[in-house]
Every structure is written in C-alpha cells, then in structure tokens.
Design an enzyme around this catalytic site. Structure first.
Site, short mmCIF file in Angstrom:
data_model
loop_
_atom_site.label_atom_id
_atom_site.label_comp_id
_atom_site.label_asym_id
_atom_site.label_seq_id
_atom_site.Cartn_x
_atom_site.Cartn_y
_atom_site.Cartn_z
N GLU A 90 -14.61 -5.93 10.36
CA GLU A 90 -13.50 -6.35 9.90
C GLU A 90 -12.38 -5.58 10.88
OE1 GLU A 90 -13.80 -7.16 4.81
OE2 GLU A 90 -13.67 -5.20 5.60
N CYS A 103 -6.45 -2.96 13.61
CA CYS A 103 -6.61 -2.10 13.23
C CYS A 103 -7.97 -2.29 13.86
CB CYS A 103 -6.67 -2.25 12.00
SG CYS A 103 -7.50 -0.27 11.34
N CYS A 110 -21.08 3.29 9.34
CA CYS A 110 -20.27 4.67 9.66
C CYS A 110 -21.48 5.62 9.37
CB CYS A 110 -19.19 4.84 9.16
SG CYS A 110 -18.32 6.40 9.47
N CYS A 114 -17.92 9.99 4.54
CA CYS A 114 -17.22 10.64 4.25
C CYS A 114 -17.37 10.29 2.44
CB CYS A 114 -15.97 10.10 4.82
SG CYS A 114 -15.85 10.67 6.48
N CYS A 117 -14.53 7.27 1.26
CA CYS A 117 -14.80 6.18 2.30
C CYS A 117 -15.84 5.61 1.85
CB CYS A 117 -14.46 6.93 3.91
SG CYS A 117 -14.44 5.38 4.42
N GLY A 167 -15.93 3.05 11.08
CA GLY A 167 -16.89 3.77 12.33
C GLY A 167 -16.07 4.92 12.31
N CYS A 343 -6.46 1.21 4.35
CA CYS A 343 -7.76 1.60 4.60
C CYS A 343 -8.64 2.73 3.87
CB CYS A 343 -6.75 3.34 4.96
SG CYS A 343 -5.18 3.74 6.00
N1 SAH Z 1 -13.83 7.66 11.32
C1 SAH Z 1 -12.00 7.35 11.81
C2 SAH Z 1 -11.54 6.27 11.77
C3 SAH Z 1 -12.03 5.33 10.63
S1 SAH Z 1 -9.55 5.46 10.35
C4 SAH Z 1 -11.72 8.67 10.84
O1 SAH Z 1 -12.52 9.54 9.93
O2 SAH Z 1 -10.78 8.62 11.39
C5 SAH Z 1 -9.94 5.13 8.65
C6 SAH Z 1 -8.67 6.46 7.93
O3 SAH Z 1 -8.95 6.10 6.31
C7 SAH Z 1 -8.80 7.57 8.28
O4 SAH Z 1 -8.34 8.23 8.11
C8 SAH Z 1 -10.31 7.86 6.43
O5 SAH Z 1 -10.61 8.71 6.02
C9 SAH Z 1 -8.62 6.45 5.87
N2 SAH Z 1 -9.11 6.70 4.62
C10 SAH Z 1 -10.72 6.40 4.52
N3 SAH Z 1 -11.21 5.47 3.30
C11 SAH Z 1 -10.11 6.16 2.24
C12 SAH Z 1 -9.49 5.33 1.14
N4 SAH Z 1 -10.43 5.01 0.29
N5 SAH Z 1 -8.31 5.38 0.34
C13 SAH Z 1 -7.30 5.74 2.03
N6 SAH Z 1 -8.00 6.09 3.26
C14 SAH Z 1 -9.14 6.54 3.57
#
Ligand code: SAH
Length: 360
Positions: A90, A103, A110, A114, A117, A167, A343
């Site tokens: 996506e 984006c 990934c 985390c 996520c 990712g 995000c």
């Molecule tokens: N792996 C990289 C790129 C992903 S960026 C990183 O971790 O930075 C995506 C962003 O959205 C990251 O800051 C991630 O922590 C955040 N994110 C992930 N899951 C989320 C969620 N459920 N709600 C809000 N932000 C989230």
C-alpha cells in the site's frame, strides 16, 4: 529480462557502456521514464532506431498494476499495488495546502514486530526492489497527472516523499538508498533531499551509513522515554537501546548547517501506557542536546489490537509540557482513517508462506 526501473544513474550508465553506447543515453532514458512517464522504447524518439530495437530485446520497464484505489473523505488516497502474485503493498497520497506527499512502503510486511503496528501482524515477506520502490512514485504520479491533478512549477504532482509506509526502510538499506537517489536525480524527479523523509524504528548502524550516502530528513519512531517501556513496544530497542539511538541521532545532525536541521521523533499516544506528565518530563530530559521536533501520533486502532488511543485532553497536556520546554511539538492529524490508510494501519497482502514462517 532486465527491468530498467531497478537501475539508478550509475547502474544505467554501466548498462549502456556494456551495450557500447555513450553515457548521455543514461540521462535521455531517465528523462523519458521518470520525468515524462514514457515507458515504451519505441516512443523514445531521441534514441536511434537500432538502439530502441536492442533495448526492447534485452530490457523492459515493468510496472506493477494498481489493483485498487480508495479515496478518503479528507482527499487522501490509498493505492494497492500488486508486485507479484503473492505480494501487494500500500502507498498513500496525502494532499495538503502547501504540499502533496506520498507515503511509500519499503518492505512487504515487516520483521520488527512492534506491538502496536498493524504491519507487524502480517509478518515479513521480502524487501522491495529498487523497481518496487520507485514504481510507487511513478504509478501514483502518473495516475494523478492523467486525472489533471494540480502540479507545481516543475510539473510535478507529488512534492514530498515520506518512507513511512509498510516496512523498516533501513533494513532494506541498499535498495532504499538507490531509490532515494533516483527520486533526487534532476533527470528523473528532482526532489531536493529535504523533500524526502525516512522514518526508522532505530537501526543504529544504518543511521550512521545513511548520513554518508543519502542524508535526507530523518524521523525516528521513539514512542517511549525509557528502555523498559520501549523494549515492550519496539523490540528492536533491546538491540539498540535509547542511549545508542540518541547518540546516533546527534551524530546524524553534527556538522550540518543549523537551518532546519532537526530530527523528528514520532511518539504514538497510547492510553495509560506512555502518555503521563511524568513521561513527558522524562522525554524532555532524554531529548536534551538533540535538536528535535516531536510528532505525537494518536494511536490508530486496527482489528485485533489491544491498545487504546490516549484521550485528546491527555495528548494536549503532553504536547503542552514539551512545548513549554522549548520542543516544537505537533499532534499529527489522522489522515485517511476511514480507508485504513493512517499510520500503522497499512497491511497490503503478504504472501501466506512468509506469514506462516514468521508466526511459527
Ligand atoms: N518502520 C519505520 C517506518 C514505519 S513509519 C518506523 O518504525 O519508523 C510508520 C509510523 O507509524 C511509525 O512511527 C510507527 O511507529 C507509527 N505507527 C505504527 N503503528 C501505529 C498505530 N497503530 N497508530 C499510530 N501510529 C502507528
């Protein structure tokens, strides 16, 4: 057959040298493909006929089909690109008053796991190739141009790119650097390096390498002010704890001119977990000595997630504490929530075998 989308400028020059062609063919072909959006060799009229013929025998420009487009009430759009029969990714287009941002994803799935996520739940399938990375920009840019979308004075719809989709970009380092160089190349998209932002969960050695090879804006997904809590949220922290991460961030900025040189720290707001005033104060202390901007991201729920979003009052209180301590802090507006494009909500389609391996 060689997909020319995988080649950045030096690679393309070697390719033409091997074909016995002059190096200026590189800029001609880059302009056709990336600047003008032409992918048929037959239409590249400033190349000789025999060269066009030769190219069609040994190379191609192969783009993934757009399988689905979803348009949010706020104008953002989510594209599903089918990379191969098992994998789809996506990409999200986010129009704003002063910029139009894309984006992009950097991996199918990934591996970082985390806990908050959605992409993590998919497991990891594979790294994106340079072609997969640049195709996201090519496909969306061309689709929007064809719709007559407003362009900037350079004729571009997309003015900024953030590597914040599915990712971990720094875990796919070489391809990501090549793709970013193509985006910055004046013969292709010509995006200045400050128009690119790479977001990482904190792969410390790669942050140092990035500075040497493609020093774009850096965003770091922090999410917690202590190692104890960050170990739970971002398991990568066990390998690269906060002290090493912050040191890498300070080094990233060292020696650069002061103008707009800050690291953006992303901090997802999770109810009763990382959103207390004491944690805001701990964060202020942690960021001392590192020019920083903080983006608070209200948690976006997804099916199966156990966390909750902090209340607006709590987020505002957190923001104000940081702001009063002199840290520029903004609460990220949730965009595309109605189409699961916000995000942490990107999921795509990750090949089943890969998912089974990761989850077993
Ligand atoms: N792996 C990289 C790129 C992903 S960026 C990183 O971790 O930075 C995506 C962003 O959205 C990251 O800051 C991630 O922590 C955040 N994110 C992930 N899951 C989320 C969620 N459920 N709600 C809000 N932000 C989230």
């Amino acid at each position: 057959m060689l997909n020319l989308l995988n080649l950045d400028q030096p690679d393309l020059t070697s390719f033409f040298t091997e074909l016995g062609e002059k190096s200026f063919r590189t800029t001609q072909v880059l302009k056709w493909i990336h600047h003008l959006g032409v992918v048929e060799f037959a239409a590249m009229t400033n190349l000789s006929k025999p060269l066009r013929q030769r190219l069609s025998e040994v190379a191609c420009v192969s783009l993934p089909p757009i399988r689905k487009v979803q348009i949010s009430a706020d104008g953002s759009r989510k594209y599903l690109l089918q990379l191969d029969p098992n994998n789809a990714i996506e990409t999200v287009f986010i129009p704003e008053d002063d910029r139009q941002t894309l984006c992009i994803s950097t991996q199918v799935g990934c591996a970082l796991n985390c806990s908050f996520c959605a992409t993590a739940q998919q497991g990891f399938s594979r790294n994106l190739t340079v072609a997969d990375l640049i195709a996201q920009l090519w496909c969306v840019e061309q689709a929007l141009r064809a719709e007559g979308y407003t362009t900037d004075p350079h004729g571009r719809v997309i003015t900024h790119v953030v590597l914040m989709g599915m990712g971990e970009p720094l875990a796919n380092f070489n391809n990501v650097v090549k793709a970013m160089r193509l985006m910055m190349d004046d013969n292709s998209y010509g995006l200045a390096r400050r128009r690119l932002t790479l977001s990482t969960a904190g792969l410390v050695p790669a942050i140092t390498k990035l500075k040497a090879l493609a020093p774009v804006n850096l965003a770091v997904s922090l999410h917690a002010p202590t190692d104890e809590l960050r170990n739970q949220l971002v398991p990568l922290n066990r390998k690269y704890p906060l002290a090493s991460l912050l040191a890498a961030c300070r080094d990233y900025l060292a020696g650069t001119t002061p103008h707009h040189h800050r690291i953006t720290f992303e901090y997802v707001m999770l109810k009763d977990l990382n959103d207390s005033p004491a944690q805001a104060r701990a964060l202020i202390k942690l960021l001392e000595g590192c020019p920083a901007k903080v983006n608070l991201i209200p948690f976006n729920p997804f099916p199966g997630s156990s966390y909750q979003r902090s209340t607006p009052e709590r987020i505002e209180q957190f923001r104000e504490l940081l702001f009063k301590a002199g840290i520029v802090t903004v609460t990220r507006k949730t965009r595309g929530g109605d189409i699961a494009a916000a995000c942490g909500q990107l999921a795509g389609q990750v090949s089943r075998s890969a998912r089974d391996v990761v989850n077993s």
